[in-house]
Scaffold this motif. Structure first.
Motif, PDB file in Angstrom:
ATOM      1  N   TYR A 241      11.298  17.800  -3.508  1.00 24.44           N
ATOM      2  CA  TYR A 241      12.030  18.310  -2.268  1.00 24.44           C
ATOM      3  C   TYR A 241      13.285  18.951  -3.108  1.00 24.44           C
ATOM      4  N   VAL A 242      13.552  19.899  -2.533  1.00 22.20           N
ATOM      5  CA  VAL A 242      15.020  20.706  -2.895  1.00 22.20           C
ATOM      6  C   VAL A 242      16.333  19.610  -2.505  1.00 22.20           C
ATOM      7  N   GLY A 243      16.717  19.091  -3.584  1.00 19.97           N
ATOM      8  CA  GLY A 243      17.873  18.169  -3.412  1.00 19.97           C
ATOM      9  C   GLY A 243      17.612  16.847  -4.239  1.00 19.97           C
ATOM     10  N   GLU A 244      16.428  16.750  -4.648  1.00 22.29           N
ATOM     11  CA  GLU A 244      15.966  15.635  -5.353  1.00 22.29           C
ATOM     12  C   GLU A 244      16.822  15.166  -6.541  1.00 22.29           C
ATOM     13  N   PRO A 245      17.501  14.057  -6.727  1.00 20.65           N
ATOM     14  CA  PRO A 245      18.403  13.930  -7.831  1.00 20.65           C
ATOM     15  C   PRO A 245      17.483  13.947  -9.232  1.00 20.65           C
ATOM     16  N   VAL A 246      17.894  14.814 -10.111  1.00 23.17           N
ATOM     17  CA  VAL A 246      17.420  15.146 -11.604  1.00 23.17           C
ATOM     18  C   VAL A 246      18.056  14.456 -12.689  1.00 23.17           C
ATOM     19  N   ALA A 247      19.346  14.486 -12.513  1.00 22.29           N
ATOM     20  CA  ALA A 247      20.377  14.099 -13.509  1.00 22.29           C
ATOM     21  C   ALA A 247      21.532  13.537 -12.829  1.00 22.29           C
ATOM     22  N   VAL A 248      22.332  12.975 -13.750  1.00 21.81           N
ATOM     23  CA  VAL A 248      23.756  12.529 -13.051  1.00 21.81           C
ATOM     24  C   VAL A 248      24.859  12.599 -13.986  1.00 21.81           C
ATOM     25  N   VAL A 249      25.792  13.201 -13.723  1.00 24.22           N
ATOM     26  CA  VAL A 249      27.148  13.366 -14.632  1.00 24.22           C
ATOM     27  C   VAL A 249      28.117  12.201 -14.043  1.00 24.22           C
ATOM     28  N   PHE A 250      28.704  12.041 -15.411  1.00 27.94           N
ATOM     29  CA  PHE A 250      29.988  11.024 -14.784  1.00 27.94           C
ATOM     30  C   PHE A 250      31.099  11.477 -15.620  1.00 27.94           C
ATOM     31  N   ALA A 251      32.215  11.966 -15.088  1.00 29.84           N
ATOM     32  CA  ALA A 251      33.383  12.648 -15.521  1.00 29.84           C
ATOM     33  C   ALA A 251      35.069  12.101 -15.179  1.00 29.84           C
ATOM     34  N   GLU A 252      35.951  12.669 -15.879  1.00 30.93           N
ATOM     35  CA  GLU A 252      37.223  11.928 -15.577  1.00 30.93           C
ATOM     36  C   GLU A 252      37.727  12.382 -14.198  1.00 30.93           C
ATOM     37  N   ASP A 253      37.271  13.715 -13.905  1.00 26.00           N
ATOM     38  CA  ASP A 253      37.795  14.190 -12.726  1.00 26.00           C
ATOM     39  C   ASP A 253      36.614  14.949 -11.944  1.00 26.00           C
ATOM     40  N   PRO A 254      36.826  14.660 -10.477  1.00 29.81           N
ATOM     41  CA  PRO A 254      35.704  15.297  -9.758  1.00 29.81           C
ATOM     42  C   PRO A 254      35.539  16.602  -9.753  1.00 29.81           C
ATOM     43  N   TYR A 255      36.380  17.688 -10.072  1.00 34.88           N
ATOM     44  CA  TYR A 255      36.161  19.044 -10.177  1.00 34.88           C
ATOM     45  C   TYR A 255      35.379  19.086 -11.619  1.00 34.88           C
ATOM     46  N   VAL A 256      35.821  18.483 -12.649  1.00 32.07           N
ATOM     47  CA  VAL A 256      35.102  18.672 -14.058  1.00 32.07           C
ATOM     48  C   VAL A 256      33.628  18.281 -13.697  1.00 32.07           C
TER      49      VAL A 256
ATOM     50  N   HIS B 215       0.884  -1.288   0.126  1.00 32.38           N
ATOM     51  CA  HIS B 215      -0.116   0.106   0.148  1.00 32.38           C
ATOM     52  C   HIS B 215       0.899   1.154   0.039  1.00 32.38           C
ATOM     53  N   LEU B 216       2.137   1.066   0.396  1.00 33.44           N
ATOM     54  CA  LEU B 216       2.880   2.193   0.541  1.00 33.44           C
ATOM     55  C   LEU B 216       3.773   2.622  -1.014  1.00 33.44           C
ATOM     56  N   ASP B 217       3.701   1.552  -1.878  1.00 34.81           N
ATOM     57  CA  ASP B 217       4.322   1.395  -3.206  1.00 34.81           C
ATOM     58  C   ASP B 217       4.305   2.686  -3.887  1.00 34.81           C
ATOM     59  N   PRO B 218       3.144   3.300  -4.196  1.00 40.15           N
ATOM     60  CA  PRO B 218       3.422   4.593  -4.785  1.00 40.15           C
ATOM     61  C   PRO B 218       3.941   5.937  -4.414  1.00 40.15           C
ATOM     62  N   TYR B 219       4.537   5.631  -2.932  1.00 43.88           N
ATOM     63  CA  TYR B 219       5.480   6.916  -2.332  1.00 43.88           C
ATOM     64  C   TYR B 219       6.785   6.526  -2.342  1.00 43.88           C
ATOM     65  N   ARG B 220       7.206   5.311  -2.984  1.00 48.35           N
ATOM     66  CA  ARG B 220       8.689   5.194  -3.153  1.00 48.35           C
ATOM     67  C   ARG B 220       9.433   5.928  -4.126  1.00 48.35           C
ATOM     68  N   GLN B 221      10.695   6.178  -3.793  1.00 48.80           N
ATOM     69  CA  GLN B 221      11.664   7.462  -4.681  1.00 48.80           C
ATOM     70  C   GLN B 221      12.258   6.787  -5.884  1.00 48.80           C
ATOM     71  N   PRO B 222      11.976   7.344  -6.927  1.00 46.57           N
ATOM     72  CA  PRO B 222      12.894   6.921  -8.069  1.00 46.57           C
ATOM     73  C   PRO B 222      14.297   7.027  -8.055  1.00 46.57           C
ATOM     74  N   ILE B 223      15.052   6.658  -8.713  1.00 40.97           N
ATOM     75  CA  ILE B 223      16.589   6.978  -8.590  1.00 40.97           C
ATOM     76  C   ILE B 223      16.975   8.396  -9.227  1.00 40.97           C
ATOM     77  N   LEU B 224      16.049   8.514 -10.383  1.00 41.18           N
ATOM     78  CA  LEU B 224      16.262  10.069 -10.876  1.00 41.18           C
ATOM     79  C   LEU B 224      14.744  10.375 -10.909  1.00 41.18           C
ATOM     80  N   ALA B 225      14.371  11.735 -10.662  1.00 41.05           N
ATOM     81  CA  ALA B 225      13.166  12.254 -10.687  1.00 41.05           C
ATOM     82  C   ALA B 225      12.647  11.825 -11.974  1.00 41.05           C
ATOM     83  N   GLN B 226      11.337  11.402 -12.125  1.00 38.55           N
ATOM     84  CA  GLN B 226      10.797  11.108 -13.552  1.00 38.55           C
ATOM     85  C   GLN B 226      10.060  12.329 -13.946  1.00 38.55           C
ATOM     86  N   ASP B 227       8.604  12.673 -13.497  1.00 36.64           N
ATOM     87  CA  ASP B 227       8.091  13.681 -14.011  1.00 36.64           C
ATOM     88  C   ASP B 227       7.597  14.795 -13.037  1.00 36.64           C
TER      89      ASP B 227
END
Lengths: 165, 752
Positions: free
Chosen positions: B101-116, B85-97
């Motif tokens: 909350y402020v801070g919710e993951p909406v995208a993710v970047v992969f780069a050669e260097d953490p500063y980049v 009954h709580l399934d509808p309230y689960r969090q996706p790993i990236l926001a869909q639509d």
């Protein structure tokens, strides 16, 4: 971004590293010198986990750039124990007084306390508490840390009895 | 000696003191990519799209994913099964639509260097059409989505005839009490390093708390056979309930390692941590008590509102469930009814934080008990004596369930501990002194909070112990370490049971490829559950050692004792053999490389330690700030494996409880923007705010569960600190404190 060469000593050893000007001293020590004993806890200068000694002063290595350390003498937690790993009196006091739990904040507290113990001016309860409140610990509630530094100060002749702070 | 009860120095410490710890950020893999999460900047809205082109074009950026790239990955599920009954309230790993909350993951970047990677993060633009945020669980529920409301569930528990209690009451006391939004905030932020090894197995370093569970959960989410994934725990920089839960970032790092074919490293920064890791504690209770002329509580009716934040995470409704069930605490309260409204808001989602549900409900219960005393003109100590469950009533059936187990207090002498605590704190002398100071114009007072804790959550723990011919022991457990001293305390239990030296015990924990199942470290369970499993395996090993030693020493088994690494004849003859020698003799006969036994301990009831916090608080007339002059915990732990470590747990817990009482709070502005996003805003106690902890550790009520009498000590330092400090400030000001934390602003509104 263009990298610049920086030269300094860490724990008495000369180092020359190529770093971007925006690289923090904390990252320079950890990633370019392989000295991961210095921990980053907030990277905005509040928690003190990244405290190292630069030219005899305690410094938050997240608030200083690596390039600013040109010519500096840096000391980190890796330089405290003897070459054979024997703990120094301060480290031993932390062990005996349960001055750490997870150990993440410990290097910063050790370096901050090292400055206090080495500055050549004995200190008491109130000043110890004031100085050590520069850094954050989330596990111990601080009592073990205070007990440890007090014991080391007594052993090293740096303690002065004063009204409890 | 080095068995149970010894104040042994920790085996964990030396490497940590030399700077040789191996925390997640210290680990690297050749060819690794660095992951950076792009987070929503709005509290609530419709996600119209994410523009990542500029980020993808930045040199050094390997990939950028948005919600569409991970749409097939299911949202993160709950640790307890059967909560569909709580399934509808689960969090996706990236926001869909939607973003919630402020801070919710909406995208993710992969780069050669953490500063980049951070440069690229700033180039990603998420187009969000704002919706009005929900900022309080007291607001009327709205739509979560087209088919579900923001009230996820109403928890109802109770026993006895509440209506009859109120009908018979001489007094009815009512209060509305609110606990602030806090979190564990360990000094090490979260992180993960995921890679595929030479054998094609996905491995994730940086696991904590529940590696075995998360391994299976990740396997399900990523469509992997469980044997194709393993989780590994290194040094862990504090847990406190929030670390080690399965979060979106763990799944993203693992998925990226699989898809991109390179190791992926993620280290959270502090701002992210305060926005993204579980929050806890925020509840508002409306409580009514029916009381007779003596101050005996006939019944309690409570309605509370739990501010869950944007999603229901791995704990599901554990926190409000514990708050509801454990609110009656140490008191008889013959009738009780509670309704807990679990409501979604536009804030960081919630989970557990040290003493979850009990910190909040202890504040409510103990404030109520003090208010009853005030209203009836009686002494708060006397009111507690009248209501405490007597020793003769143990074991006491609370007639409610929590965490799937019946709430059955196994042992306790609450009146005895109250007497001891009052004497230890010099409560009576103190009252006279405080009255004098108040008469002289100071705002100063003392308060207390009584609480029942819980420990040793089952259902099982396994260990495998292997002895070698040099007298060393390898202890493999499915438990985990979050920096609390697990290796030392488990070695001490084995030393006690088997006679092996604690210093020769090596403990392997938190490695899913080392033992097939494990429950991990949470709910103050490890010492009790793993300790008893060690007892079982150790007893089997001891029998084999004594049988062999009997042959070697020509003595009957009953005449032998094992201690300090030696097996000796108890007759004083000096006949002895080292455990290593005895093991070597057994191995020579069996041809095996090590002498191994396994132990599995099952428990279907928790054990219930209990305690009292007392505090002296002063309000600064100028700043309205609360200063804690004294803080004590009296705690019955059943039996302490290492009193030094128990005291360390309690001292640390006291400081965290103090933080929640006067300093720490996640606040939001009217648009749902978080106002505590650095450690300068989220104010945790320093050495200046925490007085020397006063600790009274007792062992008057050993647990009847298991073989060793152990109860857990992980949370009892924290549980009723907020309650005790609130009651102290109420005594200091003459006004009832109704909200935590007691910040200068709240004090000012309280006293004008």
């Amino acid at each position: 971004m263009t990298k610049r060469e920086v030269r300094f000593t860490v724990n008495g050893e000369a180092r020359a590293v190529l770093v971007e000007p925006r690289r923090t001293l904390g990252d320079t020590l950890r990633e370019d010198c392989g000295l991961t004993g210095t921990h980053l806890g907030c990277e905005h200068g509040v928690c003190g986990a990244c405290t190292v000694m630069v030219d005899g002063q305690p410094v938050r290595s997240c608030l200083m750039f690596g390039v600013q350390a040109e010519g500096a003498e840096i000391r980190t937690v890796e330089g405290l124990a003897a070459a054979d790993g024997t703990l120094n009196p301060l480290q031993r006091a932390f062990w005996e007084n349960h001055g750490l739990q997870c150990g993440y904040c410990t290097p910063g507290f050790l370096m901050l306390a090292t400055w206090l113990l080495e500055r050549g001016e004995p200190f008491g309860e109130e000043e110890m508490r004031h100085v050590l409140s520069s850094n954050l610990c989330r596990c111990t509630g601080y009592q073990g840390i205070l007990d440890s530094v007090r014991q080391a100060a007594r052993e090293l002749g740096q303690w002065t009895e004063s009204a409890p702070g | 000696m080095d068995g149970i009860g010894a104040r042994l120095k920790r085996v964990e410490d030396a490497p940590l003191l030399r700077g040789e710890g191996r925390f997640l950020a210290d680990l690297n893999r050749p060819g690794q990519l660095h992951m950076r999460v792009v987070r929503a900047a709005m509290a609530h809205g419709v996600l119209r799209g994410v523009d990542a082109e500029a980020a993808r074009a930045l040199p050094g950026v390997h990939a950028v994913w948005t919600g569409a790239d991970v749409a097939e990955v299911p949202p993160i599920s709950f640790r307890m099964m059967g909560l569909t009954h709580l399934d509808p309230y689960r969090q996706p790993i990236l926001a869909q639509d939607r973003v919630r909350y402020v801070g919710e993951p909406v995208a993710v970047v992969f780069a050669e260097d953490p500063y980049v990677a951070e440069d690229a993060e700033e180039l990603v633009f998420a187009e969000i059409e704002p919706l009005p945020p929900i900022l309080s669980a007291l607001e009327e529920p709205r739509d979560f989505d087209a088919r579900h409301g923001t009230e996820a569930v109403v928890l109802r528990k109770g026993y006895g005839d509440v209506e009859a209690a109120f009908a018979a009451a001489a007094h009815v006391i009512e209060l509305e009490l609110a606990c602030g939004r806090h979190s564990g905030v360990p000094m090490e932020t979260r992180g993960a390093l995921a890679f595929v090894d030479e054998g094609g197995v996905l491995r994730m370093l940086g696991a904590a708390k529940v590696p075995h569970h998360n391994r299976l959960a990740l396997a399900r989410m990523l469509g992997l056979e469980p044997e194709r994934i393993h989780l590994h725990e290194g040094h862990v920089g504090g847990g406190f309930g929030i670390r080690g839960e399965l979060y979106p970032e763990d799944a993203l790092a693992c998925l990226a390692a699989l898809r991109l074919g390179r190791p992926v490293k993620w280290v959270e920064d502090r701002r992210e941590h305060l926005l993204a890791a579980n929050h806890s504690r925020q509840q508002t209770h409306r409580i009514r008590a029916a009381v007779d002329e003596r101050g005996f509580v006939l019944g309690v009716d409570n309605v509370f509102f739990h501010d869950q934040g944007g999603y229901v995470r791995t704990h599901a409704v554990t926190v409000p469930d514990l708050a509801a069930a454990m609110l009656p605490g140490p008191y008889v309260w013959p009738a009780y009814r509670v309704a807990g409204h679990v409501r979604l808001t536009s804030k960081t989602p919630g989970g557990t934080y040290r003493a979850p549900g009990r910190y909040e409900s202890s504040f409510v219960r103990e404030t109520l008990m003090d208010e009853i005393a005030r209203r009836l003109g009686k002494d708060p100590v006397e009111i507690r004596r009248v209501n405490l469950i007597p020793r003769e009533a143990m074991p006491f059936d609370r007639r409610m369930d929590t965490l799937g187990t019946p709430l059955l207090y196994d042992s306790g002498d609450y009146h005895l501990l109250l007497d001891k605590a009052l004497a230890h704190f010099r409560w009576d002398e103190l009252q006279a002194g405080l009255a004098g100071r108040r008469a002289a114009g100071e705002m100063v007072g003392a308060g207390m909070g009584f609480f029942v804790e819980k420990s040793g959550l089952g259902p099982f723990d396994d260990v495998r112990i292997t002895l070698d011919g040099q007298g060393n022991a390898l202890l493999v457990t499915g438990a985990a370490s979050i920096g609390q001293g697990v290796e030392t305390s488990l070695a001490q239990v084995l030393a006690e049971v088997l006679g092996v030296e604690a210093a020769r015990v090596r403990v392997v924990h938190g490695q899913t490829d080392a033992i097939s199942r494990g429950m991990g470290a949470f709910a103050t369970r490890v010492t009790v559950m793993t300790g008893n499993a060690i007892h079982i395996a150790g007893t089997k090993l001891r029998a084999r050692l004594l049988a062999q030693a009997a042959k070697l020493l020509q003595r009957p088994e009953a005449a032998l004792e094992a201690r300090g690494g030696m097996i000796r004849a108890a007759d004083g003859s000096g006949a002895e053999a080292s455990i290593g020698t005895v093991v070597a003799a057994i191995l020579a006969e069996t041809g095996e490389e090590g002498l191994t036994e396994e132990g599995s301990f099952e428990a279907h009831h928790m054990s219930y330690p209990y305690g009292i916090h007392m505090a002296v608080a002063r309000v600064d007339a100028g700043t309205r700030g609360v200063v804690i002059e004294r803080l004590m915990a009296a705690f019955d732990v059943g039996r302490a494996v290492n009193p030094m470590l128990v005291e360390g747990q309690i001292a640390g817990g006291l400081a965290q409880g103090l933080g929640g009482a006067i300093l720490e709070e996640f606040t939001y502005d009217a648009a749902g923007q978080p106002l505590a996003v650095t450690l300068a805003d989220y104010a945790m106690p320093t050495a200046s705010e925490v007085p020397p902890p006063e600790i009274l550790l007792t062992e008057d009520a050993p647990s009847g569960i298991g073989f060793l009498g152990l109860k857990g000590a992980g949370e009892g330092g924290t549980t009723a600190v907020g309650a005790a400090i609130a009651n102290a400030v109420s005594a200091a000001t003459g006004r009832v404190v109704t909200a935590l934390p007691i910040t200068p602003g709240r004090v000012h509104r309280l006293i004008g």
